[in-house]
Structure formats: C-alpha cells, structure tokens
Design a protein around this motif. Structure first.
Motif, PDB file in Angstrom:
ATOM      1  N   GLU A  97       0.811  -1.221   0.000  1.00  0.00           N
ATOM      2  CA  GLU A  97       0.000   0.000   0.000  1.00  0.00           C
ATOM      3  C   GLU A  97       0.848   1.277   0.000  1.00  0.00           C
ATOM      4  O   GLU A  97       0.309   2.379   0.135  1.00  0.00           O
ATOM      5  CB  GLU A  97      -0.925   0.012   1.225  1.00  0.00           C
ATOM      6  N   LYS A  98       2.156   1.143  -0.162  1.00  0.00           N
ATOM      7  CA  LYS A  98       3.043   2.287  -0.029  1.00  0.00           C
ATOM      8  C   LYS A  98       2.657   3.430  -0.969  1.00  0.00           C
ATOM      9  O   LYS A  98       2.410   4.563  -0.548  1.00  0.00           O
ATOM     10  CB  LYS A  98       4.486   1.828  -0.272  1.00  0.00           C
ATOM     11  N   LEU A  99       2.630   3.165  -2.255  1.00  0.00           N
ATOM     12  CA  LEU A  99       2.302   4.227  -3.208  1.00  0.00           C
ATOM     13  C   LEU A  99       0.843   4.674  -3.093  1.00  0.00           C
ATOM     14  O   LEU A  99       0.530   5.836  -3.332  1.00  0.00           O
ATOM     15  CB  LEU A  99       2.607   3.772  -4.633  1.00  0.00           C
ATOM     16  N   HIS A 100      -0.032   3.767  -2.735  1.00  0.00           N
ATOM     17  CA  HIS A 100      -1.450   4.121  -2.592  1.00  0.00           C
ATOM     18  C   HIS A 100      -1.623   5.243  -1.580  1.00  0.00           C
ATOM     19  O   HIS A 100      -2.286   6.262  -1.854  1.00  0.00           O
ATOM     20  CB  HIS A 100      -2.269   2.909  -2.160  1.00  0.00           C
ATOM     21  N   PHE A 101      -1.036   5.087  -0.404  1.00  0.00           N
ATOM     22  CA  PHE A 101      -1.209   6.100   0.637  1.00  0.00           C
ATOM     23  C   PHE A 101      -0.497   7.398   0.278  1.00  0.00           C
ATOM     24  O   PHE A 101      -1.013   8.491   0.563  1.00  0.00           O
ATOM     25  CB  PHE A 101      -0.706   5.567   1.981  1.00  0.00           C
ATOM     26  N   GLN A 102       0.653   7.306  -0.356  1.00  0.00           N
ATOM     27  CA  GLN A 102       1.339   8.530  -0.750  1.00  0.00           C
ATOM     28  C   GLN A 102       0.575   9.296  -1.818  1.00  0.00           C
ATOM     29  O   GLN A 102       0.404  10.515  -1.727  1.00  0.00           O
ATOM     30  CB  GLN A 102       2.752   8.210  -1.235  1.00  0.00           C
ATOM     31  N   MET A 103       0.115   8.591  -2.836  1.00  0.00           N
ATOM     32  CA  MET A 103      -0.587   9.284  -3.908  1.00  0.00           C
ATOM     33  C   MET A 103      -1.949   9.786  -3.454  1.00  0.00           C
ATOM     34  O   MET A 103      -2.411  10.838  -3.912  1.00  0.00           O
ATOM     35  CB  MET A 103      -0.719   8.360  -5.124  1.00  0.00           C
ATOM     36  N   GLU A 104      -2.578   9.085  -2.543  1.00  0.00           N
ATOM     37  CA  GLU A 104      -3.829   9.583  -1.971  1.00  0.00           C
ATOM     38  C   GLU A 104      -3.588  10.922  -1.287  1.00  0.00           C
ATOM     39  O   GLU A 104      -4.348  11.886  -1.471  1.00  0.00           O
ATOM     40  CB  GLU A 104      -4.379   8.567  -0.978  1.00  0.00           C
ATOM     41  N   PHE A 105      -2.519  11.010  -0.497  1.00  0.00           N
ATOM     42  CA  PHE A 105      -2.176  12.264   0.174  1.00  0.00           C
ATOM     43  C   PHE A 105      -1.847  13.358  -0.836  1.00  0.00           C
ATOM     44  O   PHE A 105      -2.311  14.500  -0.712  1.00  0.00           O
ATOM     45  CB  PHE A 105      -0.987  12.047   1.114  1.00  0.00           C
ATOM     46  N   LEU A 106      -1.058  13.032  -1.835  1.00  0.00           N
ATOM     47  CA  LEU A 106      -0.629  14.041  -2.808  1.00  0.00           C
ATOM     48  C   LEU A 106      -1.786  14.547  -3.653  1.00  0.00           C
ATOM     49  O   LEU A 106      -1.840  15.730  -4.011  1.00  0.00           O
ATOM     50  CB  LEU A 106       0.481  13.481  -3.692  1.00  0.00           C
ATOM     51  N   HIS A 107      -2.731  13.679  -3.971  1.00  0.00           N
ATOM     52  CA  HIS A 107      -3.919  14.118  -4.708  1.00  0.00           C
ATOM     53  C   HIS A 107      -4.766  15.080  -3.868  1.00  0.00           C
ATOM     54  O   HIS A 107      -5.424  15.972  -4.406  1.00  0.00           O
ATOM     55  CB  HIS A 107      -4.763  12.915  -5.120  1.00  0.00           C
ATOM     56  N   GLN A 108      -4.715  14.896  -2.555  1.00  0.00           N
ATOM     57  CA  GLN A 108      -5.500  15.744  -1.651  1.00  0.00           C
ATOM     58  C   GLN A 108      -4.742  17.005  -1.230  1.00  0.00           C
ATOM     59  O   GLN A 108      -5.333  17.900  -0.617  1.00  0.00           O
ATOM     60  CB  GLN A 108      -5.896  14.945  -0.406  1.00  0.00           C
ATOM     61  N   THR A 109      -3.445  17.063  -1.560  1.00  0.00           N
ATOM     62  CA  THR A 109      -2.603  18.187  -1.142  1.00  0.00           C
ATOM     63  C   THR A 109      -1.878  18.723  -2.379  1.00  0.00           C
ATOM     64  O   THR A 109      -0.693  18.451  -2.596  1.00  0.00           O
ATOM     65  CB  THR A 109      -1.592  17.726  -0.074  1.00  0.00           C
ATOM     66  N   PRO A 110      -2.569  19.477  -3.209  1.00  0.00           N
ATOM     67  CA  PRO A 110      -2.020  19.843  -4.525  1.00  0.00           C
ATOM     68  C   PRO A 110      -0.765  20.692  -4.489  1.00  0.00           C
ATOM     69  O   PRO A 110      -0.040  20.754  -5.486  1.00  0.00           O
ATOM     70  CB  PRO A 110      -3.184  20.590  -5.195  1.00  0.00           C
ATOM     71  N   ASP A 111      -0.476  21.358  -3.359  1.00  0.00           N
ATOM     72  CA  ASP A 111       0.730  22.185  -3.306  1.00  0.00           C
ATOM     73  C   ASP A 111       1.949  21.397  -2.831  1.00  0.00           C
ATOM     74  O   ASP A 111       3.057  21.933  -2.790  1.00  0.00           O
ATOM     75  CB  ASP A 111       0.512  23.401  -2.409  1.00  0.00           C
ATOM     76  N   ALA A 112       1.771  20.140  -2.472  1.00  0.00           N
ATOM     77  CA  ALA A 112       2.882  19.332  -1.977  1.00  0.00           C
ATOM     78  C   ALA A 112       3.795  18.908  -3.129  1.00  0.00           C
ATOM     79  O   ALA A 112       3.327  18.592  -4.224  1.00  0.00           O
ATOM     80  CB  ALA A 112       2.364  18.098  -1.246  1.00  0.00           C
ATOM     81  N   VAL A 113       5.101  18.886  -2.861  1.00  0.00           N
ATOM     82  CA  VAL A 113       6.064  18.435  -3.868  1.00  0.00           C
ATOM     83  C   VAL A 113       6.879  17.246  -3.378  1.00  0.00           C
ATOM     84  O   VAL A 113       7.644  16.658  -4.153  1.00  0.00           O
ATOM     85  CB  VAL A 113       7.032  19.566  -4.279  1.00  0.00           C
ATOM     86  N   ALA A 114       6.730  16.871  -2.102  1.00  0.00           N
ATOM     87  CA  ALA A 114       7.519  15.769  -1.560  1.00  0.00           C
ATOM     88  C   ALA A 114       6.825  15.172  -0.342  1.00  0.00           C
ATOM     89  O   ALA A 114       6.280  15.909   0.493  1.00  0.00           O
ATOM     90  CB  ALA A 114       8.910  16.254  -1.161  1.00  0.00           C
ATOM     91  N   CYS A 115       6.870  13.865  -0.243  1.00  0.00           N
ATOM     92  CA  CYS A 115       6.432  13.211   0.985  1.00  0.00           C
ATOM     93  C   CYS A 115       7.162  11.878   1.132  1.00  0.00           C
ATOM     94  O   CYS A 115       7.631  11.290   0.159  1.00  0.00           O
ATOM     95  CB  CYS A 115       4.919  13.034   1.041  1.00  0.00           C
ATOM     96  N   GLN A 116       7.256  11.421   2.366  1.00  0.00           N
ATOM     97  CA  GLN A 116       7.880  10.140   2.648  1.00  0.00           C
ATOM     98  C   GLN A 116       7.011   9.368   3.636  1.00  0.00           C
ATOM     99  O   GLN A 116       5.993   9.873   4.108  1.00  0.00           O
ATOM    100  CB  GLN A 116       9.292  10.334   3.208  1.00  0.00           C
ATOM    101  N   THR A 117       7.412   8.145   3.929  1.00  0.00           N
ATOM    102  CA  THR A 117       6.668   7.294   4.850  1.00  0.00           C
ATOM    103  C   THR A 117       7.577   6.858   5.990  1.00  0.00           C
ATOM    104  O   THR A 117       8.789   7.023   5.952  1.00  0.00           O
ATOM    105  CB  THR A 117       6.122   6.043   4.144  1.00  0.00           C
ATOM    106  N   GLN A 118       6.955   6.271   7.000  1.00  0.00           N
ATOM    107  CA  GLN A 118       7.730   5.586   8.024  1.00  0.00           C
ATOM    108  C   GLN A 118       8.254   4.274   7.438  1.00  0.00           C
ATOM    109  O   GLN A 118       7.820   3.832   6.372  1.00  0.00           O
ATOM    110  CB  GLN A 118       6.869   5.301   9.252  1.00  0.00           C
ATOM    111  N   GLU A 119       9.160   3.630   8.160  1.00  0.00           N
ATOM    112  CA  GLU A 119       9.761   2.400   7.658  1.00  0.00           C
ATOM    113  C   GLU A 119      10.077   1.440   8.797  1.00  0.00           C
ATOM    114  O   GLU A 119      10.211   1.852   9.950  1.00  0.00           O
ATOM    115  CB  GLU A 119      11.042   2.729   6.875  1.00  0.00           C
ATOM    116  N   VAL A 120      10.191   0.196   8.430  1.00  0.00           N
ATOM    117  CA  VAL A 120      10.630  -0.844   9.354  1.00  0.00           C
ATOM    118  C   VAL A 120      12.126  -1.046   9.135  1.00  0.00           C
ATOM    119  O   VAL A 120      12.572  -1.221   8.005  1.00  0.00           O
ATOM    120  CB  VAL A 120       9.873  -2.165   9.094  1.00  0.00           C
ATOM    121  N   TRP A 121      12.894  -1.039  10.218  1.00  0.00           N
ATOM    122  CA  TRP A 121      14.336  -1.234  10.124  1.00  0.00           C
ATOM    123  C   TRP A 121      14.704  -2.673  10.477  1.00  0.00           C
ATOM    124  O   TRP A 121      14.308  -3.185  11.528  1.00  0.00           O
ATOM    125  CB  TRP A 121      15.067  -0.291  11.087  1.00  0.00           C
ATOM    126  N   ILE A 122      15.464  -3.283   9.592  1.00  0.00           N
ATOM    127  CA  ILE A 122      15.970  -4.633   9.820  1.00  0.00           C
ATOM    128  C   ILE A 122      17.493  -4.564   9.824  1.00  0.00           C
ATOM    129  O   ILE A 122      18.102  -4.050   8.883  1.00  0.00           O
ATOM    130  CB  ILE A 122      15.500  -5.615   8.732  1.00  0.00           C
TER     131      ILE A 122
END
Length: 213
Positions: A95-120
């Motif tokens: 779901e990584k890109l799904h959640f990012q693109m959902e946010f970006l579609h709702q935030t038209p002035d945004a140019v960058a976003c990232q997610t949290q991550e699991v560290w191994i």
C-alpha cells in the motif's frame, strides 16, 4: 504516461533487486513504471531481471559510476510526473504508493512526501532511536543535525529537480542527504505516518557501512 516513475539503482545485488522489483509490481497503485538502473554490475543482475520482460525498463551503465549517477540516469529515462526511489536492498509494502498518492492528490501544493519504515539489521527488527524520529512539513532545521529522509520512502514531484538540481555525482556517500537539504530549505517534506517500507542494513555492500566502518 505513468503518474509515478519508480527508480531502482542497483550494483551486484541480483537476488535483492528481484525482491525490490516484485514489491513494486505488487503495489495496489498501478499507474507506474519501473526503471532498474544497473550501475555496471558484474554478477547475474541482468539475467535475473529477464523474466520481468516489459514489466520493467532495464537501463545499464557500462561502468560502476555510483548510486547518484544511477539515480540521475533513471530520472533522465523516466516519464512520470512523480519520481519515487527504491534502494535495491529495501522493499515496499503493497500500500506504499497508494497512501502517498492519496495524500498528494488531496494536497495539490505538496512536492515531496515520505513514509515511516521498518528497520531490519542483520535479520532482526530494530527500533529507531528518538533522534531518528521523522518530522513532517518544515524539516530543514531538524535535518541540519542528521539526515531525516530515506530514499526508499520518499516521492518527489519531477519539477523539483528543475529547481534544486539532481543528485551530486561527486559525493560517494550522503548524496541523498545533500539533495534533501536542498529541497527542504525551500519546501515542506510531508510524512505519511505508516510503516510502508522495509529497510535492511548491516550487510557488507551497504554504502553507509562502507564509509562509516
């Protein structure tokens, strides 16, 4: 023209890069292209990617020029409005890109976003220290202490490179940190507060390990 171009730079990681590619192909968000930039590998990388055929674009550099050159070459061969990076030793949850693109579609002035991550680390999950907690939005001041953006989690609007330039190919390490500072001093870098990337570390061919010992 795909909405998102996913760029996977790789060098002598034939098994790991296949896992990375599969994690992108498994994304629930499908309006994308995958570019694997082989930075002069001498192992079975090219052969390992043959089964994926036209599902990916395979771009080869004849000599090992470094991850910045590989990412920049991928950007040059890409066509998406948005650029996402995935290191070949990491992988995405579906779901990584799904959640990012959902946010970006709702935030038209945004140019960058990232997610949290699991560290191994060496096969075991580890918890980030408090100092590594990712802020959201105006992160420049906090970023002056240490790098707070992960290449495998970030997605950028293509037009940002016209303003800030590409990755600095003269840097052997911290090349991503340099770019995040150039971006964050002018624009917010938003955070999707979900663990959507699995980031592996501690192996011998990791760049940060090579330069920090």
């Amino acid at each position: 023209m795909p909405e998102v171009s996913v760029i996977i730079p790789t060098y002598n990681r034939s098994e790991r890069v296949v896992r990375a590619v599969r994690s992108v192909l498994d994304q629930s968000f499908k309006d994308l292209e995958i570019l694997v930039v082989d930075d002069g590998s001498t192992d079975e990388t090219e052969a390992s990617l043959v089964p994926y055929g036209s599902s990916i674009k395979y771009v080869r550099q004849p000599a090992n020029r470094g991850v910045s050159a590989a990412r920049n070459k991928g950007i040059g061969h890409s066509s998406g409005t948005w650029i996402a990076f995935l290191d070949s030793d990491d992988y995405w949850l579906k779901e990584k890109l799904h959640f990012q693109m959902e946010f970006l579609h709702q935030t038209p002035d945004a140019v960058a976003c990232q997610t949290q991550e699991v560290w191994i680390r060496r096969g075991r999950r580890v918890n980030p220290k408090k100092i590594h907690k990712k802020p959201s939005g105006e992160i420049f001041r906090d970023s002056l202490r240490l790098c707070l953006v992960s290449p495998s989690s970030v997605i950028l609007k293509r037009s940002i490179f016209d303003e800030t330039g590409l990755f600095d190919e003269t840097l052997e390490a911290a090349e991503d940190y340099d770019l995040w500072l150039r971006i964050s001093c002018k624009h917010p870098i938003h955070l999707i507060d979900r663990d959507l990337v699995v980031k592996e570390g501690g192996h011998e061919d990791q760049l940060s390990r090579k330069h920090t010992g």
